[in-house]
Design an enzyme around this catalytic site. Structure first.
Site, PDB file in Angstrom:
ATOM      1  N   LYS A 180      27.367 -11.659  50.807  1.00 11.86           N
ATOM      2  CA  LYS A 180      28.527 -12.258  50.148  1.00 11.86           C
ATOM      3  C   LYS A 180      29.828 -11.696  50.706  1.00 11.86           C
ATOM      4  O   LYS A 180      30.768 -12.430  51.017  1.00 11.86           O
ATOM      5  CB  LYS A 180      28.436 -12.007  48.645  1.00 11.86           C
ATOM      6  CG  LYS A 180      29.657 -12.500  47.861  1.00 11.86           C
ATOM      7  CD  LYS A 180      30.243 -11.399  47.031  1.00 11.86           C
ATOM      8  CE  LYS A 180      31.420 -11.918  46.209  1.00 11.86           C
ATOM      9  NZ  LYS A 180      32.455 -10.881  46.039  1.00 11.86           N
ATOM     10  N   ASN A 181      29.898 -10.369  50.871  1.00 11.78           N
ATOM     11  CA  ASN A 181      31.144  -9.761  51.315  1.00 11.78           C
ATOM     12  C   ASN A 181      31.455 -10.043  52.781  1.00 11.78           C
ATOM     13  O   ASN A 181      32.585  -9.806  53.218  1.00 11.78           O
ATOM     14  CB  ASN A 181      31.116  -8.249  51.053  1.00 11.78           C
ATOM     15  CG  ASN A 181      31.218  -7.927  49.571  1.00 11.78           C
ATOM     16  OD1 ASN A 181      31.721  -8.725  48.790  1.00 11.78           O
ATOM     17  ND2 ASN A 181      30.725  -6.771  49.181  1.00 11.78           N
TER      18      ASN A 181
ATOM     19  N   CYS B  88      37.160 -10.150  40.189  1.00 10.78           N
ATOM     20  CA  CYS B  88      36.794  -9.269  39.074  1.00 10.78           C
ATOM     21  C   CYS B  88      37.914  -8.282  38.773  1.00 10.78           C
ATOM     22  O   CYS B  88      38.594  -7.804  39.676  1.00 10.78           O
ATOM     23  CB  CYS B  88      35.524  -8.484  39.425  1.00 10.78           C
ATOM     24  SG  CYS B  88      34.071  -9.513  39.699  1.00 10.78           S
TER      25      CYS B  88
ATOM     26  N   ARG C 227      43.909  -3.153  42.524  1.00 15.19           N
ATOM     27  CA  ARG C 227      43.423  -3.483  43.863  1.00 15.19           C
ATOM     28  C   ARG C 227      44.552  -4.188  44.595  1.00 15.19           C
ATOM     29  O   ARG C 227      44.474  -5.370  44.918  1.00 15.19           O
ATOM     30  CB  ARG C 227      42.179  -4.384  43.788  1.00 15.19           C
ATOM     31  CG  ARG C 227      40.994  -3.709  43.134  1.00 15.19           C
ATOM     32  CD  ARG C 227      39.705  -4.416  43.445  1.00 15.19           C
ATOM     33  NE  ARG C 227      39.583  -5.691  42.762  1.00 15.19           N
ATOM     34  CZ  ARG C 227      38.587  -6.556  42.966  1.00 15.19           C
ATOM     35  NH1 ARG C 227      37.670  -6.298  43.853  1.00 15.19           N
ATOM     36  NH2 ARG C 227      38.526  -7.676  42.284  1.00 15.19           N
TER      37      ARG C 227
ATOM     38  N   ASP D 116      29.883  -0.878  44.948  1.00 13.27           N
ATOM     39  CA  ASP D 116      29.227  -2.090  44.448  1.00 13.27           C
ATOM     40  C   ASP D 116      27.795  -1.834  43.976  1.00 13.27           C
ATOM     41  O   ASP D 116      27.204  -2.694  43.323  1.00 13.27           O
ATOM     42  CB  ASP D 116      29.213  -3.176  45.533  1.00 13.27           C
ATOM     43  CG  ASP D 116      30.533  -3.927  45.627  1.00 13.27           C
ATOM     44  OD1 ASP D 116      31.433  -3.645  44.820  1.00 13.27           O
ATOM     45  OD2 ASP D 116      30.663  -4.795  46.509  1.00 13.27           O
TER      46      ASP D 116
ATOM     47  N   ARG E  40      28.672 -15.703  41.143  1.00  8.55           N
ATOM     48  CA  ARG E  40      29.592 -15.539  42.267  1.00  8.55           C
ATOM     49  C   ARG E  40      28.951 -14.791  43.422  1.00  8.55           C
ATOM     50  O   ARG E  40      29.391 -14.922  44.570  1.00  8.55           O
ATOM     51  CB  ARG E  40      30.845 -14.759  41.830  1.00  8.55           C
ATOM     52  CG  ARG E  40      31.889 -15.550  41.064  1.00  8.55           C
ATOM     53  CD  ARG E  40      33.142 -14.712  40.858  1.00  8.55           C
ATOM     54  NE  ARG E  40      33.583 -14.152  42.127  1.00  8.55           N
ATOM     55  CZ  ARG E  40      34.012 -12.906  42.290  1.00  8.55           C
ATOM     56  NH1 ARG E  40      34.059 -12.066  41.270  1.00  8.55           N
ATOM     57  NH2 ARG E  40      34.389 -12.492  43.483  1.00  8.55           N
TER      58      ARG E  40
END
Length: 419
Positions: free
Chosen positions: A22-23, A116, A121, A306, A398
Site C-alpha cells: 500500500k505504501n 488517519c 504529520r 505501522d 484503506r
C-alpha cells in the site's frame, strides 16, 4: 453503516498471500503522471486508497484499465487542473501529486491531504524541498498552490531536518524531471522508496542511492512507459504473521521479503515465537509460553511504527509485563481503550503503552480509529471468545486487500455487513 463481525476463538490454519505494498502503490500511481506513455503496474492491492487514486487520475484526464491486480495507466491526457478536495482529503498520500504535477507542469493546485489522525504529520519538509527547487507556495481555500512562474523546477541540495518517507519520495518524484542535479541528505531508507526509485529509473530517470541516506537525482527531460512489479506489503505481512502467532495452528504467510522485516522478526523471536523463514514465505507454528517484551519504534530499518498496533494483540498473549513506545507518531495509542474494552490489561501511561499478560479477550463492540488500529482489532476479535463488532471499518479497507476473503480461507468466522 458497514461493520465487521467476528465470532472469535477459532483456530486458524492454511496459507495467506501478502498483496502489493500500500505504501508503495499510493506513490507509484501519482508518479506515473511524469511518463510520456503507458505504465503498467502488477501486484496492485484491492484497497480503497487505490480506488480513490484511480478516480483522481481519471478526473485529471488519464486513461486507466484495471484487471485484477494489474493496473494500466496512460497519463498522456492528464491536464493541469485543480484537484478535487473531496477525494484528496480522504487519503494522506494525495501529497504525492504535488511532486508529480510540479515535475510535469511546473505547478499544482491540490486539496490539503487527509488520512488517519496520528498526531502532527506536517508537510513542511515537502514544501521546504519544493521551495528549494524554485516553487512558490500559496493557499486557496482548502487547497494549496505550488507554482514556478512558468519556469521548470530545478535541482537543489536538500537536507531533511527529520527522516521522512513521504518527503523523501515526493522530492525524488519532483526531481526526476527537474533541470540539473538534486541531492537529498538524511533521506529515509524504507523499501517503498527503493520501489518508487525503481519505477522511475525504469521510466528513464537517473536516481542513485535509494535505500541509503543520500539520494542523488540527475533530472531528465522525458520519461517513457514501462512495466513494474509492486513489492510485497511488509506491513500486511507483519500483520498476518502476528495473527498467525496469536491464533494460528500452523499458517504459512507467502509473498514475503524477509529482509524488509528483520527487526520485526527479531522482536517476535525475542518473545519466543516459533517460525521458519523460507525463500519468499514464513511458516508460523502454533505457539505457547510466549514472553512479554517491550517495543520501541524507529525509522527503517528499525521496528516500523505501522506494526506497533498489529503486534499489540499478540503481546497480550505473552507472560509478563511490557511497554510500547512509538517515537514516530505520538497519538498512535487509540487502539488501547478499545482493547481494554475487550478485557485486556493495557493502558496508556505518559508517553508509552503498558500491558500485562497473558490475557483472555472477550468479544465487544469496538471502533477502528485508524488503519493499523483497525487491523489490531481484527486480530483481537479473532482471539476473543464471543462476538466482536468493529465499526469505522473504512480505515481497515484503506490498507488491507481482500482481508475478509483471506481470513475466511484460513477458517475465520468473519463477515462484512452493511446496515
Amino acid at each position: 453503516m458497514r461493520k465487521i463481525i467476528i465470532n472469535g476463538g477459532k483456530p486458524l490454519s492454511g496459507e495467506v498471500a501478502v498483496s502489493g505494498a500500500k505504501n508503495s502503490v499510493v506513490a507509484l500511481i501519482p508518479a506515473i503522471i511524469l511518463a510520456d506513455d503507458i505504465v503498467t503496474l502488477d501486484g496492485v492491492p484491492a484497497i480503497s486508497d487505490v480506488d480513490s487514486l484511480i478516480d483522481i487520475m481519471v478526473s485529471m484526464g488519464a486513461k486507466v484499465n484495471r484487471d485484477g491486480e494489474t493496473l494500466e495507466i496512460d497519463p498522456r491526457g492528464v491536464k493541469d487542473v485543480p484537484m478535487p478536495y473531496g477525494k484528496i482529503n480522504s487519503l494522506r498520500a494525495s501529497y504525492y501529486f504535488y511532486g508529480s504535477l510540479l515535475g510535469r507542469f511546473g505547478q499544482a493546485v491540490v486539496g490539503l491531504p487527509g488520512g488517519c489522525d496520528l498526531g502532527p504529520r506536517p508537510i513542511d519538509l515537502h514544501l521546504k524541498a519544493f521551495e528549494a527547487m524554485g516553487a512558490s507556495i500559496s493557499y486557496e481555500g482548502e487547497s494549496m498552490r505550488l507554482a514556478t512562474d512558468g519556469e521548470p523546477i530545478h535541482g537543489a541540495h536538500i537536507y531533511m531536518d527529520t527522516v521522512s518517507v513521504g518527503a523523501t519520495i515526493n522530492t525524488m518524484i519532483a526531481a526526476a524531471k527537474a533541470k540539473g542535479r538534486t541531492v537529498i541528505e538524511n533521506a529515509a531508507r524504507e523499501p517503498e522508496i527503493i520501489d518508487v526509485a525503481t519505477l522511475l529509473n525504469n521510466m528513464g530517470a537517473h536516481i542513485r542511492g535509494a535505500g541509503t541516506d543520500v539520494i542523488v537525482i540527475e533530472g531528465v527531460e522525458t520519461l517513457h512507459g514501462t512495466r513494474h512489479q509492486v513489492i510485497p506489503d511488509r506491513i500486511e505481512a507483519g500483520t498476518y504473521i502476528a495473527m498467525a502467532a496469536a491464533v494460528g495452528q500452523g499458517i504459512r504467510v507467502t509473498n514475503v521479503l524477509y529482509e524488509h522485516l528483520e527487526s520485526y522478526i527479531a522482536k517476535l523471536e525475542e518473545m519466543g515465537v516459533r517460525m521458519t523463514v523460507e525463500e519468499d514465505s514464513i511458516f508460523v507454528e502454533a505457539q505457547e509460553n510466549l514472553k512479554a517484551v517491550s517495543v520501541k519504534t524507529s525509522p527503517y530499518p528499525g521496528f516500523a511504527t505501522d506494526l506497533q498496533q498489529p503486534i499489540t494483540p499478540l503481546l497480550l498473549t505473552a507472560q509478563g509485563r511490557g511497554a510500547i513506545v512509538d517515537t514516530i507518531y505520538e497519538k498512535r495509542v487509540n487502539h488501547v481503550p478499545e482493547m481494554a474494552r475487550m478485557g485486556a490489561d493495557i493502558s496508556v501511561v505518559g508517553s508509552q503503552i503498558v500491558y500485562n499478560g497473558p490475557n483472555q479477550l472477550s468479544g465487544a463492540q469496538v471502533k477502528a480509529t485508524d488503519l493499523r488500529a483497525g487491523a489490531a482489532l481484527v486480530i483481537a476479535g479473532l482471539m476473543a471468545q464471543g462476538k466482536t463488532e468493529i465499526t469505522n471499518i473504512e480505515f481497515i479497507l484503506r490498507g488491507y486487500s481482500n482481508i475478509i476473503e483471506k481470513l475466511t480461507a484460513l477458517g475465520a468466522d468473519i463477515q462484512l455487513v452493511e446496515e
